[in-house]
Scaffold this motif. Sequence first.
Motif, PDB file in Angstrom:
ATOM      1  N   GLY A 645       0.861  -1.091  -0.045  1.00 27.14           N
ATOM      2  CA  GLY A 645       0.003   0.100   0.258  1.00 27.14           C
ATOM      3  C   GLY A 645       0.821   1.191  -0.239  1.00 27.14           C
ATOM      4  N   TYR A 646       2.006   1.434   0.720  1.00 25.17           N
ATOM      5  CA  TYR A 646       2.774   2.360   0.522  1.00 25.17           C
ATOM      6  C   TYR A 646       3.241   2.691  -0.661  1.00 25.17           C
ATOM      7  CZ  TYR A 646       2.729   2.023   5.832  1.00 25.17           C
ATOM      8  OH  TYR A 646       2.022   2.001   7.233  1.00 25.17           O
ATOM      9  N   GLN A 647       3.675   1.658  -1.352  1.00 23.58           N
ATOM     10  CA  GLN A 647       4.285   2.154  -2.803  1.00 23.58           C
ATOM     11  C   GLN A 647       2.860   2.494  -3.759  1.00 23.58           C
ATOM     12  OE1 GLN A 647       6.270  -1.179  -4.541  1.00 23.58           O
ATOM     13  NE2 GLN A 647       7.128  -1.884  -2.667  1.00 23.58           N
ATOM     14  N   PRO A 667       1.107  -7.305   3.678  1.00 24.27           N
ATOM     15  CA  PRO A 667       1.803  -7.121   4.720  1.00 24.27           C
ATOM     16  C   PRO A 667       2.045  -5.611   4.905  1.00 24.27           C
ATOM     17  CG  PRO A 667       3.271  -7.910   2.864  1.00 24.27           C
ATOM     18  CD  PRO A 667       1.818  -7.928   2.649  1.00 24.27           C
ATOM     19  N   LEU A 668       2.629  -5.068   6.002  1.00 24.79           N
ATOM     20  CA  LEU A 668       2.630  -3.599   6.218  1.00 24.79           C
ATOM     21  C   LEU A 668       1.509  -2.716   6.403  1.00 24.79           C
ATOM     22  CD1 LEU A 668       5.717  -2.808   3.783  1.00 24.79           C
ATOM     23  CD2 LEU A 668       5.818  -3.552   6.074  1.00 24.79           C
ATOM     24  N   ILE A 669       0.756  -2.690   5.632  1.00 25.61           N
ATOM     25  CA  ILE A 669      -0.756  -2.057   5.458  1.00 25.61           C
ATOM     26  C   ILE A 669      -1.805  -2.916   4.728  1.00 25.61           C
ATOM     27  CG2 ILE A 669       0.179  -0.497   3.631  1.00 25.61           C
ATOM     28  CD1 ILE A 669      -1.370   1.521   4.568  1.00 25.61           C
ATOM     29  N   SER A 670      -3.083  -2.995   5.090  1.00 26.15           N
ATOM     30  CA  SER A 670      -3.886  -3.728   4.468  1.00 26.15           C
ATOM     31  C   SER A 670      -4.515  -2.826   3.534  1.00 26.15           C
ATOM     32  CB  SER A 670      -5.287  -4.124   5.529  1.00 26.15           C
ATOM     33  OG  SER A 670      -5.754  -3.108   5.968  1.00 26.15           O
ATOM     34  N   GLY A 671      -5.442  -3.703   2.668  1.00 30.12           N
ATOM     35  CA  GLY A 671      -5.853  -2.866   1.465  1.00 30.12           C
ATOM     36  C   GLY A 671      -6.909  -1.944   1.763  1.00 30.12           C
ATOM     37  N   PHE A 672      -7.674  -2.266   3.073  1.00 30.25           N
ATOM     38  CA  PHE A 672      -8.575  -1.384   3.573  1.00 30.25           C
ATOM     39  C   PHE A 672      -8.113   0.053   4.005  1.00 30.25           C
ATOM     40  CE2 PHE A 672     -10.815  -5.171   4.818  1.00 30.25           C
ATOM     41  CZ  PHE A 672     -11.912  -5.292   3.926  1.00 30.25           C
ATOM     42  N   GLU A 673      -7.037  -0.185   4.856  1.00 29.86           N
ATOM     43  CA  GLU A 673      -6.252   1.041   5.405  1.00 29.86           C
ATOM     44  C   GLU A 673      -5.603   1.826   4.385  1.00 29.86           C
ATOM     45  OE1 GLU A 673      -5.391   4.043   8.100  1.00 29.86           O
ATOM     46  OE2 GLU A 673      -6.492   2.087   8.384  1.00 29.86           O
ATOM     47  N   THR A 674      -5.004   1.160   3.009  1.00 26.86           N
ATOM     48  CA  THR A 674      -4.522   1.840   1.723  1.00 26.86           C
ATOM     49  C   THR A 674      -5.580   2.661   1.255  1.00 26.86           C
ATOM     50  OG1 THR A 674      -2.939  -0.038   1.696  1.00 26.86           O
ATOM     51  CG2 THR A 674      -3.328   1.494  -0.258  1.00 26.86           C
ATOM     52  N   THR A 675      -6.779   2.188   1.085  1.00 23.52           N
ATOM     53  CA  THR A 675      -7.802   2.749   0.536  1.00 23.52           C
ATOM     54  C   THR A 675      -8.398   4.066   1.321  1.00 23.52           C
ATOM     55  OG1 THR A 675      -8.541   0.737  -0.380  1.00 23.52           O
ATOM     56  CG2 THR A 675     -10.424   2.707  -0.395  1.00 23.52           C
ATOM     57  N   ARG A 676      -8.274   3.877   2.620  1.00 25.81           N
ATOM     58  CA  ARG A 676      -8.675   5.240   3.396  1.00 25.81           C
ATOM     59  C   ARG A 676      -7.608   6.018   3.254  1.00 25.81           C
ATOM     60  NH1 ARG A 676      -9.622   0.810   7.226  1.00 25.81           N
ATOM     61  NH2 ARG A 676     -12.003   0.672   7.534  1.00 25.81           N
ATOM     62  N   LYS A 677      -6.424   5.707   3.060  1.00 25.11           N
ATOM     63  CA  LYS A 677      -5.330   6.700   3.021  1.00 25.11           C
ATOM     64  C   LYS A 677      -5.583   7.443   1.551  1.00 25.11           C
ATOM     65  CE  LYS A 677      -2.159   4.923   6.393  1.00 25.11           C
ATOM     66  NZ  LYS A 677      -1.966   6.294   7.151  1.00 25.11           N
ATOM     67  N   ILE A 678      -5.854   6.738   0.575  1.00 26.59           N
ATOM     68  CA  ILE A 678      -5.933   7.044  -0.531  1.00 26.59           C
ATOM     69  C   ILE A 678      -7.109   8.184  -0.753  1.00 26.59           C
ATOM     70  CG2 ILE A 678      -6.457   6.753  -3.111  1.00 26.59           C
ATOM     71  CD1 ILE A 678      -5.145   3.953  -2.606  1.00 26.59           C
ATOM     72  N   ARG A 679      -8.222   7.898  -0.312  1.00 26.27           N
ATOM     73  CA  ARG A 679      -9.250   9.007  -0.136  1.00 26.27           C
ATOM     74  C   ARG A 679      -8.998  10.086   0.755  1.00 26.27           C
ATOM     75  NH1 ARG A 679     -10.735   6.864  -4.508  1.00 26.27           N
ATOM     76  NH2 ARG A 679     -12.307   4.906  -4.434  1.00 26.27           N
ATOM     77  N   LEU A 680      -8.328  10.168   1.617  1.00 26.53           N
ATOM     78  CA  LEU A 680      -7.797  11.203   2.661  1.00 26.53           C
ATOM     79  C   LEU A 680      -6.927  12.138   1.605  1.00 26.53           C
ATOM     80  CD1 LEU A 680      -6.846   9.641   5.967  1.00 26.53           C
ATOM     81  CD2 LEU A 680      -8.693  11.072   5.339  1.00 26.53           C
TER      82      LEU A 680
END
Length: 734
Positions: A645-647, A667-680
């Motif tokens: 997700g960080y990449q 690993p590192l960050i889940s797909g859900f959390e990655t999506t939330r950060k993208i929307r932010l």
Amino acid sequence: MPHIRIIVLLLLLLSPIRNNSFAQIKTLSKEEITKLTKKANEYRKATNFEKSLTTSRVALHYANAIKDDYLIATSYNSIALNYSELSEYDKAIFYFNKGLTYANKINNNKLRDWINNNLGNIYCFNLKQNSKGIDYYKKSLEYSNMRADSINIVLTKLNIAWAYFESGQFNEGYPYLKFINKYHPKFGDKSTIVALNMLNGMYYGYIGENKKAEISFQDAIKLGKEGTEKADLSYSHQEYSKFLQKNGDYKNAYENLELYNKITEELYNQEKLKKANVAGINLELDEYKREVEKIELEKKLQSQSLENSRIILTLFILALIILLLLLYSLYINYNFKKKVNSDLIIANEKLYIAKESAEEASLLKTQFVSTISHELRTPLYGVVGITNMLLDEHKELAGSPHLESLKFSARYLLSLVNDILQINKIEENRIVLENLTFNVSDEINSIKNSLAFIAQNHNNKITIEIDPNIPEFLIGDKLRLSQILMNLISNALKFTKNGEVIVTANLVKIENKFHFIEFKIKDNGVGIATGDQDKIFEKFVQVGKKENDYQGTGLGLAIVKRLLELFNSKIYLESKIGEGTTFKFTIAFEFDSNKTFEIINNIKVDLSSSQIFKILVVEDNKINQTVTKKIIEKNNCSCVIVDDGYQALDILKKDNFDVILMDINMPLISGFETTRKIRLEKIQTPIIALTAFAKEEITEEALSAGMNDIIVKPFEPMKLFQVINDQINKARKN
């Protein structure tokens, strides 16, 4: 209680001075009796039921003495109200009806109004017979209208609204509430203002106007604390607690429920009930005395013959013995009930523990099935994808039996995972039938083609016979029907060699718009022994299994049986060893040309598959990366792959994409959390979850995180690009 009445009757019959003693009691005037009735009502409102019943008893005695039917009716009404509040509803109804008899005798509409209203209260709020209670309220309303009694009209309509709301019929109760809100300021009083505010709170809560509901409930509680209507205050706390619980405020809901229990306990504490019960017994004794007097007057018994002292003494001793036996019986009964209650408490505690254990085991089972299915689907996605890649890149291997076996084995393992998930969903009641338009012949022929490999392996022939009277298009859950037929036909093929499997569909009857289709799957294979025929529909049961046979998991027929139950249908079996087996079942499908046309028009058609899209794939599994990239590039789209997700966040700051395919479990960050950060980051690119989890398990969290859709691995490439096209078109329209 019946034994006590018998003893009292004996004593009354034997007493030679009974008539003289009553004759010596002075009579009271109507005004004095009326004062007694009012005093009894004051005691009742103060929840002093003992004094209220005692005072009502005295008033009833003097009203009978002067033969005033109006005062007799009001006394019975007062007595009944006490029993109503003491939760002795049978007695309350008995005395209300006695009062109503005297009210009808003198044709007094005011009394009829009161008593019908009180009977409505009991049937609606105590016995939960709302329909009967509302009938009494409406009778009361008729008498109020005859007398043009605006105050009582408001009160009765308030009761009707309450009764409807209590049973969840808010639309039926709202006209009455609207009337009360309009006229209560003019004709209402302080005794009903608490209930009115509570009803407004209930209605606003029902229609979703939570702010108004909150204000109404708080006003009801405030006015209830200031006034004397403590019962209505307790109900307000109770309904407010339900409202708070519905809206997730569990802390305040619990506090209001505690207040409801506290007020109710204060109103009906055990000491008051005990004393009131004694007064109630005395009242019943008086009533019985009056009945005895009537019988004696009608039959004109010869009281002189009962004045013999020897007989009186003998009967008195007999009555005393009966009384002692009764007391002993009550004592024994009390000890028995105490023991039974103790046993029940222990049994309930054991049941509660067992229930908790069962729920925990069910949760663990669901979690286990979900985890296993995810872990199996991830490598299966790689196996199926790489097999397809080999067939695409090396056309010379198209006829390779090894690749075909590999592909079949992968699909079989995927089928096994799906079977386990399917049986788990059915057992947890998580399957809802859908309404889609379909053609019976097309569905069965599609299943025939998909099972051609199994048929060829066993040198079997599949014959299809479709009744021409079946309409071209039916409406129903074609996916579940296909699952049922797929399991039954594949089962027949596996247990038949060098034979034939006949699949028939016949129209057996039509009721309204529903066409009842009988499906029959017949084979001439090995057959099933009579002793095994009841077992085969159980989970994991396999009969006639040989070491080298391919028999599956034993879930297929269990799934068939449970899916048919969703269709309100049953499966029937006929079989003989060595002659073959026949399965048949009947399902009702809807036939409606207008509805079919509407469903077909609503089907989304993919018209943009030739477009070139730029797709970002966020996936940590290298094999899955290879498979997904190959599928995307084969459909003329460009693809960029990142491992986590960080990449993904870094590359999205530098470049734009038409759509993002996001893995969930990374690993590192889940797909859900990655999506939330993208929307932010205010990035509105459509995000599609590409996951091995079951769709219904993650739908809620995926949508809340900001994802637009979900695709479950393994998937058909066509399905993937249909979802991609749909999401990109939606994004461009916005």
